[in-house]
Structures are given as C-alpha cells and as structure tokens.
Write a protein that holds these residues in place. Sequence first.
Motif, mmCIF file in Angstrom:
data_model
loop_
_atom_site.group_PDB
_atom_site.id
_atom_site.type_symbol
_atom_site.label_atom_id
_atom_site.label_comp_id
_atom_site.label_asym_id
_atom_site.label_seq_id
_atom_site.Cartn_x
_atom_site.Cartn_y
_atom_site.Cartn_z
ATOM 1 N N LYS A 48 0.813 -1.212 0.012
ATOM 2 C CA LYS A 48 0.226 -0.030 -0.187
ATOM 3 C C LYS A 48 0.815 1.384 0.049
ATOM 4 C CE LYS A 48 -1.658 -1.751 3.970
ATOM 5 N NZ LYS A 48 -2.484 -1.836 5.050
ATOM 6 N N ASN A 49 0.401 2.259 -0.447
ATOM 7 C CA ASN A 49 1.044 3.653 -0.204
ATOM 8 C C ASN A 49 1.249 4.001 1.135
ATOM 9 O OD1 ASN A 49 1.144 3.668 -2.857
ATOM 10 N ND2 ASN A 49 -0.133 5.368 -3.182
ATOM 11 N N SER A 101 4.269 4.995 7.846
ATOM 12 C CA SER A 101 5.290 5.201 6.662
ATOM 13 C C SER A 101 4.464 5.180 5.508
ATOM 14 C CB SER A 101 6.222 3.741 6.727
ATOM 15 O OG SER A 101 5.291 2.663 6.833
ATOM 16 N N VAL A 102 5.274 5.550 4.445
ATOM 17 C CA VAL A 102 4.573 5.650 3.013
ATOM 18 C C VAL A 102 5.679 5.090 1.985
ATOM 19 C CG1 VAL A 102 5.513 7.918 2.899
ATOM 20 C CG2 VAL A 102 3.621 7.255 1.481
ATOM 21 N N TYR A 103 4.842 4.228 1.316
ATOM 22 C CA TYR A 103 5.453 3.823 0.097
ATOM 23 C C TYR A 103 5.055 4.567 -1.046
ATOM 24 C CZ TYR A 103 6.255 1.107 -4.155
ATOM 25 O OH TYR A 103 6.773 0.708 -5.617
ATOM 26 N N ILE A 132 12.867 -2.734 -3.161
ATOM 27 C CA ILE A 132 12.864 -1.998 -1.857
ATOM 28 C C ILE A 132 12.096 -2.864 -0.679
ATOM 29 C CG2 ILE A 132 11.617 -0.058 -2.050
ATOM 30 C CD1 ILE A 132 13.960 1.359 -0.899
ATOM 31 N N LEU A 176 1.025 3.206 5.446
ATOM 32 C CA LEU A 176 1.032 2.251 6.289
ATOM 33 C C LEU A 176 0.785 2.911 7.515
ATOM 34 C CD1 LEU A 176 3.299 1.463 3.701
ATOM 35 C CD2 LEU A 176 2.556 -0.608 4.672
ATOM 36 N N VAL A 206 14.299 5.968 2.228
ATOM 37 C CA VAL A 206 15.246 4.954 1.678
ATOM 38 C C VAL A 206 14.647 5.143 0.345
ATOM 39 C CG1 VAL A 206 15.774 3.794 3.672
ATOM 40 C CG2 VAL A 206 13.891 3.380 2.572
ATOM 41 N N PHE A 207 15.610 4.882 -0.301
ATOM 42 C CA PHE A 207 15.577 4.873 -2.013
ATOM 43 C C PHE A 207 16.281 3.725 -2.563
ATOM 44 C CE2 PHE A 207 15.815 9.300 -0.304
ATOM 45 C CZ PHE A 207 14.745 9.976 -0.946
ATOM 46 N N MET A 227 10.870 -2.018 3.785
ATOM 47 C CA MET A 227 11.521 -1.412 5.074
ATOM 48 C C MET A 227 10.770 -2.260 6.006
ATOM 49 S SD MET A 227 10.584 2.086 6.794
ATOM 50 C CE MET A 227 12.144 3.379 5.932
ATOM 51 N N ASP A 241 8.364 -2.726 -2.602
ATOM 52 C CA ASP A 241 8.183 -3.375 -3.879
ATOM 53 C C ASP A 241 9.250 -3.974 -4.521
ATOM 54 O OD1 ASP A 241 10.182 -1.631 -4.900
ATOM 55 O OD2 ASP A 241 9.024 -0.002 -5.777
ATOM 56 N N SER A 269 12.326 3.989 -6.392
ATOM 57 C CA SER A 269 11.396 3.560 -5.441
ATOM 58 C C SER A 269 11.584 4.184 -4.193
ATOM 59 C CB SER A 269 11.385 2.067 -5.322
ATOM 60 O OG SER A 269 10.876 1.292 -6.415
ATOM 61 N N GLN A 270 10.726 4.429 -3.400
ATOM 62 C CA GLN A 270 11.135 5.272 -2.099
ATOM 63 C C GLN A 270 10.082 4.593 -0.908
ATOM 64 O OE1 GLN A 270 11.106 9.720 -2.170
ATOM 65 N NE2 GLN A 270 10.549 9.610 0.108
ATOM 66 N N VAL A 271 10.696 4.454 0.131
ATOM 67 C CA VAL A 271 9.996 4.427 1.476
ATOM 68 C C VAL A 271 10.465 5.248 2.424
ATOM 69 C CG1 VAL A 271 9.029 2.751 3.219
ATOM 70 C CG2 VAL A 271 9.649 1.694 0.801
ATOM 71 N N THR A 272 9.366 5.848 3.276
ATOM 72 C CA THR A 272 9.656 6.860 4.230
ATOM 73 C C THR A 272 8.886 6.398 5.561
ATOM 74 O OG1 THR A 272 9.845 8.785 2.787
ATOM 75 C CG2 THR A 272 9.288 9.390 4.766
ATOM 76 N N TYR A 273 9.711 6.570 6.354
ATOM 77 C CA TYR A 273 9.295 6.308 7.834
ATOM 78 C C TYR A 273 9.173 7.510 8.929
ATOM 79 C CZ TYR A 273 9.253 4.223 12.739
ATOM 80 O OH TYR A 273 8.974 3.810 13.943
#
Lengths: 118, 118
Positions: free
Chosen positions: A6-7, B81-83, A34, A9, B103-104, A36, A31, B55-59
Amino acid sequence: MKLQSKNFLFGGAETKEVVDKGVVRQILGYDDSIMMVKVWFDRGAVGYRHAHEHSQVTYVESGVFEFTVGDESKRLETGDSVYIAPNISHGATCQEAGVLLDVFSPAREDFLAAEQKT
Amino acid sequence: MKLQSKNFLFGGAETKEVVDKGVVRQILGYDDSIMMVKVWFDRGAVGYRHAHEHSQVTYVESGVFEFTVGDESKRLETGDSVYIAPNISHGATCQEAGVLLDVFSPAREDFLAAEQKT
C-alpha cells in the motif's frame, strides 16, 4: 512490479509477527526493489549471524545494540546505522530494549511468504 | 559496486546539510541499489512535490506530516510510513517538527553529488 505494498501504512494497524524470542517484526512499505521492516527487540534478544544476497541498511530508532558486520563489532545507539553489503555475515545482540529499522534491496520475499503463513 | 558507504555510521559524526528552509539532511548507509537518508524538518517546512525514478519508502521517526502521494493525502505520525512508487509525484508538509527516514532504490546519486559540493 511483481510486489507492491500500500502507499500509506499506519504503525498501529499493520501486522506484527513474533519471529524469534524477544523479536517482533512489522513489514512496512515495499516493492520489488526495496523493503522497509521495523523490528522490536527485548533486552538480550539476538539477531543471529547470517548472510543474504540483499543489500541492507539498518537504523537504530531506539535502544542499544552490539552489531557485527564481517569481523568488526560496534556498539550502536539511537541515531546510529549500519550498512551491510550483499552476502556479508552480520548479526546483532540487543543490550537495551529498542527498535531497528531494516531496509533491504531487493525486497525480502521470504518475509512476505512467512507473513502469509501466519 | 560503484557506490558504497562505510559499514558503521554514527549519527553524531556524519555530515548534516541544510537542503531547504527548515530541512536538514544526513546521508546514512548506501550502495548502488539502496540509500537511507535522515531528514529533520522544522514545523511548517515543506518537501515540495516532485517525482523521481527511484522507489522510495519513508518512515516517520517523530513529528507530524501531511503526506501526499499522487492525488491522495494523509496525516502521518510517529511509526507511520509511506511507499512511493517510481515516478509518482509526492510531497510533504511538516505540521509538528520531526524526523523522516527516507530510503531509496537505487541510490540517490544526486544527493552524493550535492554533498561533495558543500
């Protein structure tokens, strides 16, 4: 993309999974390339030495950890981090209860498979 | 690997860089395929809408942020967090001062180039 989370979380809503004694895991965004993962450790809990083909970066959100990468060990506290190259043996012991954020590239498909089983 | 950080990165020792008004960045571990970046935001500071092929995930480590991904916006707090998929427009506004971990994949080579200039 084969895999895609999901976008958005929300920490309070996402599944948590006990993965070892004193170790609880929550998969966050991902994805194919990557992923986390948030991991809670009780004091004394151990992330046993292992290696994998994924690149990894781990951030200490809280607590104190003795981290080993290859043949080098360091004490890491809040705000410290560690980079683990592919196939390098690594492990950690929790000295004061805390939380790690692990990120991997590519995604840990084994973690998703394990979560689906529980 | 063309790019590779140190194994152990201590938060108090790594370079911090002011990248925008009220926004400070610290590059943590990375290699070609992954990069972790810590970003401090003052209240009201803005991560302007942009898109990139990574691609990015941010916490959200702390604080409160209004996050937009594509055409959807949500309020994110500590532990959320967000994807963000490649090439999807995204941005954030800081509502209470805090810290994001971005994170990228692959690494943001543009961030490394900017750091070398300062």
